[in-house]
Design an enzyme around this catalytic site. Structure first.
Site, PDB file in Angstrom:
ATOM      1  N   HIS A  85       0.713  -1.221  -0.046  1.00  0.00           N
ATOM      2  CA  HIS A  85      -0.032   0.093  -0.102  1.00  0.00           C
ATOM      3  C   HIS A  85       0.796   1.204  -0.157  1.00  0.00           C
ATOM      4  O   HIS A  85       0.344   2.312  -0.459  1.00  0.00           O
ATOM      5  CB  HIS A  85      -0.944   0.002   0.985  1.00  0.00           C
ATOM      6  CG  HIS A  85      -0.505   0.119   2.439  1.00  0.00           C
ATOM      7  ND1 HIS A  85      -0.215  -0.876   3.410  1.00  0.00           N
ATOM      8  CD2 HIS A  85      -0.477   1.386   3.080  1.00  0.00           C
ATOM      9  CE1 HIS A  85       0.235  -0.325   4.422  1.00  0.00           C
ATOM     10  NE2 HIS A  85       0.003   1.178   4.166  1.00  0.00           N
ATOM     11  N   ASP A 221       1.425  -7.714   2.318  1.00  0.00           N
ATOM     12  CA  ASP A 221       1.410  -6.385   2.097  1.00  0.00           C
ATOM     13  C   ASP A 221       2.768  -5.792   1.784  1.00  0.00           C
ATOM     14  O   ASP A 221       3.412  -5.083   2.655  1.00  0.00           O
ATOM     15  CB  ASP A 221       0.664  -5.505   3.171  1.00  0.00           C
ATOM     16  CG  ASP A 221       0.337  -4.041   2.665  1.00  0.00           C
ATOM     17  OD1 ASP A 221       0.969  -3.789   1.687  1.00  0.00           O
ATOM     18  OD2 ASP A 221      -0.495  -3.557   3.631  1.00  0.00           O
ATOM     19  N   SER A 652       3.991   2.167   8.427  1.00  0.00           N
ATOM     20  CA  SER A 652       3.999   1.189   7.436  1.00  0.00           C
ATOM     21  C   SER A 652       5.262   0.871   6.557  1.00  0.00           C
ATOM     22  O   SER A 652       6.014   1.886   6.067  1.00  0.00           O
ATOM     23  CB  SER A 652       2.953   1.510   6.413  1.00  0.00           C
ATOM     24  OG  SER A 652       1.371   1.304   6.883  1.00  0.00           O
TER      25      SER A 652
HETATM   26  N1  ARG Z   1      -4.713   0.172   7.749  1.00  0.00           N
HETATM   27  C1  ARG Z   1      -3.401   0.183   7.050  1.00  0.00           C
HETATM   28  C2  ARG Z   1      -3.002   1.650   7.262  1.00  0.00           C
HETATM   29  O1  ARG Z   1      -3.396   2.397   7.887  1.00  0.00           O
HETATM   30  C3  ARG Z   1      -3.409  -0.241   5.705  1.00  0.00           C
HETATM   31  C4  ARG Z   1      -4.217   0.509   4.574  1.00  0.00           C
HETATM   32  C5  ARG Z   1      -4.286   0.047   3.253  1.00  0.00           C
HETATM   33  N2  ARG Z   1      -5.036  -1.275   2.950  1.00  0.00           N
HETATM   34  C6  ARG Z   1      -6.337  -1.072   2.737  1.00  0.00           C
HETATM   35  N3  ARG Z   1      -7.144  -2.123   2.528  1.00  0.00           N
HETATM   36  N4  ARG Z   1      -6.831   0.162   2.724  1.00  0.00           N
HETATM   37  O2  ARG Z   1      -2.350   2.071   6.217  1.00  0.00           O
HETATM   38  N1  GLU Z   2      -1.066   1.051   7.347  1.00  0.00           N
HETATM   39  C1  GLU Z   2      -0.677   2.124   8.146  1.00  0.00           C
HETATM   40  C2  GLU Z   2       0.242   2.936   7.556  1.00  0.00           C
HETATM   41  O1  GLU Z   2       0.271   3.248   6.468  1.00  0.00           O
HETATM   42  C3  GLU Z   2       0.083   1.472   9.408  1.00  0.00           C
HETATM   43  C4  GLU Z   2      -0.898   1.151  10.464  1.00  0.00           C
HETATM   44  C5  GLU Z   2      -0.962   1.895  11.770  1.00  0.00           C
HETATM   45  O2  GLU Z   2      -1.623   3.018  11.665  1.00  0.00           O
HETATM   46  O3  GLU Z   2      -0.481   1.460  12.749  1.00  0.00           O
HETATM   47  O4  GLU Z   2       1.255   3.689   8.052  1.00  0.00           O
END
Ligand code: ARG
Ligand code: GLU
Length: 717
Positions: A85, A221, A652
């Site tokens: 991502h 990921d 991330s």
């Molecule tokens: N929750 C993670 C973050 O905050 C992953 C986001 C990307 N994945 C998704 N399915 N939207 O960035």
């Molecule tokens: N998916 C998150 C990011 O893009 C990390 C998840 C979190 O917030 O801990 O940094």
């Protein structure tokens, strides 16, 4: 007597709150603050192996990727690993219908196949120093906030011009502890970063929105890039004959895997946390601000989902937008849930009453803090309606998409006023380019519905005085019917299709400027902004300034009053280290989650042809043959695992390291019940989610056959 009680009380607090696992630590202070504790937790290397300015250390392998994610160097030829991502924009930009790298993945089997990404940067931290004294030189208690800031800025500029650095390096100076301390970072930024590999989205984003922020998780990921440098070994703009970056340090990779209880640490660039708020601020987030944003996004997502299900074209156009709206929406929901279930407000109040007791018992030393809590209470009470108006206005005006292009095009008349009509041709080209980019992911029917529904919310939920007079007028002209207003606006506005924008941009500078400024969609956007600023924004800024000062005092006060506690500064996108243990958790009564997931779980979730849970045929084949190579464990292929590392957005792509500093995983998310860790870390339910490095290498090697990449890495068996 009072003293003993408060001491005992603190001790009791400490058994749950002053544990080692909470904290995002500054790497140059590990030796002084954390090394002993980290060794107790199982670390086998020294603090100097993590951060040193005299020899290569782990920090030399940690990359700030584009300022929004973390990556790490995994070969001595500049290969870096980050999340799928985080690399998604790059992957999307190189994708077309004929070479769809989102769907099929992308692999460079030699360096000539790597793909350039203008604008993407990779930065390293060379050195960190505390510069509080120099930055606050000449700052006095009598100064107001603006005077204080301007004195600090002056000092910062002075420091930037005198600090020791090489010509190609940069100096960043960042406030910590709400401006009570300042740190200087010498950094080095590389500008030629090429895409090397990414799995299909069915692996890299397996489970999509349904699984996002959730455990158990089965997402691979990850993506890979390579940093290039000039032939002179320095950072350079893209050039075909740049050479692979030679790192000071590349991480070694361990395939041994971890067990529950094992030590692990994560290094990276966490974005923003608020761990030292006053209780009323936490309650405001939980009861007022998060719910407002959640409510608006829920409506917007519902509308988008409806269209996306009915129309394949809209589904593709809105996939990224939907994911990004949904990501924060789901996080906030988890945050509210966690703050409630763990009584974060009650906990803050307990800390505050302990604070109050100590302040009153040692009144000479803490004389300045006697009214602090009362003042905070008042300040948060005063700011609440304005903060609500801000969040509401921001959410609404960002979700109605035509407002975005209106705001971009309004730059044209403004720039002509500033630079004269001579700038017109260039500005026109810029405007056209902005419009082209905007309409790639735009559908006017969807947006009209968004406007209808969100403006109805705005009128219903905002105090009447805050509502745009222009909109009220439109409502009055259209039987008080939001659908009719939206329909009228969309039939008249020339900002809602590429064809109409083309006619709008025809003519000389004056004609075009006037046409833009008179467009009804732009008029509405501008009037809403004006209404917000007049009725809330200006007052908010004033109250916020006062609050910033109080919060800075409160931060210092907490450090003074709880002087035996070790404090870490809130995240602010600077390099940090967090450590903990691989650990299961109990989200609800009677439910316990394990630490590891396996490829078996991918197959359990598999739904052929599904948008979220399809699985590539090749992966199914490898699974059926149990062809896991060196990457399996006891006949199974590990996929993801969780630990108690304290992470947030920006982490991330951060490396998960074992007790020896070897790479064992890649951080990409947190569990839903624990997303409140940005405000209230709780060791019982806060877990970060990592993809196991063995799954990453299994996909690179067995699934993609990119043995060229495996050959570059140093793997410790
Ligand atoms: N929750 C993670 C973050 O905050 C992953 C986001 C990307 N994945 C998704 N399915 N939207 O960035
Ligand atoms: N998916 C998150 C990011 O893009 C990390 C998840 C979190 O917030 O801990 O940094």
């Amino acid at each position: 007597m009072r003293k003993t009680i408060s001491f005992l009380f603190l001790l009791a607090l400490c058994s749950t709150r002053c544990f080692a696992v909470e904290g995002m630590w500054l790497p140059q202070l590990l030796q002084a603050l954390n090394e002993k504790d980290m060794k107790k937790a199982g670390m086998k290397i020294s603090a100097a192996d993590i951060y040193s300015i005299n020899k290569s250390s782990l920090k030399d392998a940690i990359v700030s990727l584009g300022g929004f994610c973390t990556a790490e160097v995994i070969s001595d030829k500049g290969l870096i690993l980050t999340n799928h991502h985080c690399g998604f924009d790059a992957i999307q930009n190189h994708s077309s219908l004929t070479s769809n790298y989102i769907k099929d993945g992308f692999w460079a089997y030699n360096k000539d196949q790597e793909l350039t990404n203008p604008g993407l940067t990779a930065s390293f931290v060379i050195r960190i120093e505390e510069v509080t004294k120099a930055v606050l030189e000449g700052v006095t208690a009598a100064m107001n906030e603006r005077e204080r800031q301007s004195q600090a800025d002056k000092n910062i500029n002075g420091l930037k011009s005198t600090a020791k650095k090489e010509a190609w390096q940069d100096i960043l100076i960042r406030p910590m502890f709400d401006g009570n301390k300042y740190f200087l970072f010498v950094t080095e930024t590389y500008k030629d970063v090429r895409l090397v590999g990414a799995p299909p989205a069915a692996i890299g984003n397996f489970g999509k929105d349904t699984d996002n922020w959730m455990w158990p998780r089965h997402t691979g990921d990850f993506s890979m890039f390579r940093i290039y440098m000039g032939k002179d070994g320095r950072p350079a703009e893209y050039a075909a004959d740049n050479v692979p970056y030679q790192p000071k340090r590349a991480l070694k990779i361990s395939l041994r895997g971890l067990k529950p209880g094992d030590f692990t640490m994560v290094m990276g660039f966490p974005g923003r946390t608020n761990e030292y708020l006053y209780s009323k601020a936490v309650q405001q987030i939980m009861d007022v601000l998060d719910p407002a944003k959640i409510g608006i996004r829920e409506k917007a997502l519902h509308i988008l989902d409806g269209f996306m299900r009915r129309d394949e074209g809209i589904k593709i156009q809105y996939a990224a937008k939907y994911a990004s709206i949904e990501n924060a929406y789901k996080k906030w929901k988890g945050e509210v849930l966690g703050l409630k279930s763990k009584d974060a407000v009650g906990r803050k109040k307990a800390v505050e009453s302990a604070f109050e007791k100590i302040v009153l018992s040692k009144s000479e030393q803490n004389i300045g803090y006697v009214n602090l809590l009362k003042n905070l209470e008042q300040a948060y009470t005063a700011i609440e309606p304005y903060a609500y108006a801000r969040d509401y206005y921001n959410e609404i005006s960002q979700k109605i998409e035509v407002f975005a292009i209106a705001s971009q095009l309004s730059n044209l008349p403004r720039a002509i006023q500033k630079n004269g009509e001579g700038a017109f041709p260039a500005l026109l080209a810029q405007a056209q380019a902005a419009a082209d980019a905007f309409f790639k992911e735009y559908n006017a029917t969807v947006d009209q519905k968004l406007m209808e529904v969100l403006m109805a919310m705005y009128v219903k939920d905002q105090p009447a005085a805050n509502v745009s007079p222009y909109y009220k007028n439109l409502l009055a002209q259209h039987d008080n019917d939001h659908a009719k207003v939206a329909a009228a606006l969309f039939s008249q506005s020339r900002l809602i299709s590429p064809e109409r924008v083309k006619t709008l941009l025809q003519g000389d500078a004056k004609t075009v400027s006037a046409a833009i400024m008179n467009d009804p969609a732009l008029q509405l956007a501008a009037d809403m902004q004006q209404a917000y600023l007049t009725n809330a924004g200006t007052k908010l800024a004033e109250l916020q300034t006062n609050l910033n000062r109080l919060q800075r005092t409160y931060m210092q006060a907490q450090m003074d009053v709880f002087s035996s506690k070790t404090f870490y500064p809130d995240a602010n996108s600077t390099l940090r280290l967090t450590y903990g243990n691989v650990k299961p958790y109990t989200p609800r009564d009677g439910v316990q989650y394990d630490c590891y997931t396996y490829l078996d779980g991918v197959m359990e979730k598999y739904k052929p042809g599904d948008y979220e849970f399809d699985v590539p045929a090749k992966l199914i084949e490898l699974y059926n043959k149990k062809d896991f190579g060196a990457y399996g464990a006891n006949g199974r292929q590990p996929v993801c695992f969780i630990a108690s590392n304290h992470t947030t957005g920006g982490n991330s792509g951060s490396p998960a390291l074992d007790a020896n500093g070897n790479l064992v995983g890649l951080n990409f998310d947190r569990v839903w019940e624990g997303t409140m860790s940005d405000i209230n870390y709780d060791p019982d339910i806060c877990r970060n989610i990592m993809v196991d490095i063995r799954y990453v290498l299994f996909i690179v090697d067995k699934f993609a056959g990119a043995k060229n990449l495996i050959a570059e890495m140093t793997i410790v068996k």
